[in-house]
Write a protein that holds these residues in place. Structure first.
Motif, PDB file in Angstrom:
ATOM      1  N   ARG A   1       0.840  -1.281  -0.124  1.00  0.00           N
ATOM      2  CA  ARG A   1       0.093   0.012  -0.098  1.00  0.00           C
ATOM      3  C   ARG A   1       0.752   1.209  -0.015  1.00  0.00           C
ATOM      4  O   ARG A   1       0.576   2.325  -0.627  1.00  0.00           O
ATOM      5  N   ALA A   2       2.052   1.117   0.661  1.00  0.00           N
ATOM      6  CA  ALA A   2       2.802   2.364   0.691  1.00  0.00           C
ATOM      7  C   ALA A   2       3.268   2.724  -0.537  1.00  0.00           C
ATOM      8  O   ALA A   2       3.334   4.001  -1.114  1.00  0.00           O
TER       9      ALA A   2
ATOM     10  N   THR B   1       1.920  10.486   5.493  1.00  0.00           N
ATOM     11  CA  THR B   1       0.575   9.810   5.385  1.00  0.00           C
ATOM     12  C   THR B   1       0.890   8.582   4.175  1.00  0.00           C
ATOM     13  O   THR B   1       0.218   7.478   4.382  1.00  0.00           O
ATOM     14  N   ALA B   2       1.595   8.827   3.307  1.00  0.00           N
ATOM     15  CA  ALA B   2       1.729   7.727   2.115  1.00  0.00           C
ATOM     16  C   ALA B   2       2.649   6.640   2.847  1.00  0.00           C
ATOM     17  O   ALA B   2       2.381   5.578   2.763  1.00  0.00           O
TER      18      ALA B   2
ATOM     19  N   ASN C   1       2.701   5.767   6.093  1.00  0.00           N
ATOM     20  CA  ASN C   1       1.903   5.314   7.122  1.00  0.00           C
ATOM     21  C   ASN C   1       0.714   4.296   6.562  1.00  0.00           C
ATOM     22  O   ASN C   1      -0.018   3.831   7.261  1.00  0.00           O
ATOM     23  N   SER C   2       0.624   4.566   5.226  1.00  0.00           N
ATOM     24  CA  SER C   2      -0.705   3.825   4.554  1.00  0.00           C
ATOM     25  C   SER C   2      -0.647   2.380   4.846  1.00  0.00           C
ATOM     26  O   SER C   2      -1.556   1.769   4.559  1.00  0.00           O
TER      27      SER C   2
ATOM     28  N   HIS D   1       6.691   5.444  11.752  1.00  0.00           N
ATOM     29  CA  HIS D   1       5.825   4.231  11.800  1.00  0.00           C
ATOM     30  C   HIS D   1       5.488   4.139  13.418  1.00  0.00           C
ATOM     31  O   HIS D   1       4.331   3.959  13.621  1.00  0.00           O
TER      32      HIS D   1
ATOM     33  N   SER E   1       0.563   4.253  -2.898  1.00  0.00           N
ATOM     34  CA  SER E   1       0.302   5.631  -2.227  1.00  0.00           C
ATOM     35  C   SER E   1       1.319   6.521  -2.754  1.00  0.00           C
ATOM     36  O   SER E   1       0.961   7.546  -3.413  1.00  0.00           O
TER      37      SER E   1
END
Length: 211
Positions: free
Chosen positions: A24-25, A83-84, A86-87, A119, A28
């Protein structure tokens, strides 16, 4: 557990305590930069970005700046990068935290994680929201974090440091991790291990350890 030699339990963080989805990171960052996720993975991998961050060679500011440089977006604010990054962090099931709290009544508990400062801050926020526990420090005797230690699993040195600093005997110590290479490295030092793999979770294995 009858005739249980275990006195200490060392937990990995990702997919043991908190569910994660590593791709996911990359997705993102790809979406933000207009690139393909595969290109982002290759770019970050070639640069050794995550390894540098998770062994403390880059601090948080250095990590963010390197991301901006690699993805050619110098104007991204810190929060955008965080945010990216930690996605990939998902949920912490409260039952896992309740289990850890119960185990703490009879075992010495530690955390050993390949992770970064960004994180850990985010995990603490997720932890408090999900369970009311403010910080990981409230659950464990000590946190062993790769970015503070300067070494990552599965390097044997990281396990040796945990045993040495905490005063643990390998044969009396149980280590839970979702990565097979990390498990193999710990087992080679005489540490007892449990490989956390779906559909089994730490809860399935540790039920017998609760008094």
């Amino acid at each position: 557990m009858k005739d249980n030699p275990i006195k200490n339990i060392v937990f990995d963080l990702g997919n043991v305590i908190i569910d994660i989805d590593v791709p996911r990171a990359a997705h993102s960052f790809a979406k933000l930069s207009g690139r393909n996720p595969e290109d982002v993975v290759e770019m970050f991998g070639t640069a050794g970005l995550f390894g540098q961050f998770e062994t403390g060679q880059l601090d948080a500011a250095g990590f963010r700046n390197y991301v901006r440089e690699l993805l050619q977006n110098p104007d991204w604010e810190d929060a955008v990068v965080d945010t990216a990054w930690n996605s990939l962090l998902l949920d912490i099931p409260p039952a896992r935290i309740e289990m850890i709290q119960k185990l703490g009544e009879n075992y010495r508990l530690f955390l050993l994680s390949n992770t970064s400062s960004i994180h850990i801050e985010a995990v603490n926020t997720i932890l408090e929201k999900a369970t009311g526990v403010p910080r990981l420090d409230d659950l464990f005797e000590k946190l062993f974090l790769s970015y503070e230690m300067g070494v990552m699993k599965p390097d044997p040195a990281i396990y040796e440091q945990v045993l040495r600093e905490a005063g643990l005997e390998a044969g009396e110590t149980l280590f839970l991790d979702d990565n097979e290479n990390n498990i193999i490295a710990a087992r080679a030092l005489g540490i007892q291990t449990f490989h956390v793999q779906p559909p089994l979770t730490m809860l399935d294995f540790l039920q017998d350890y609760v008094a």
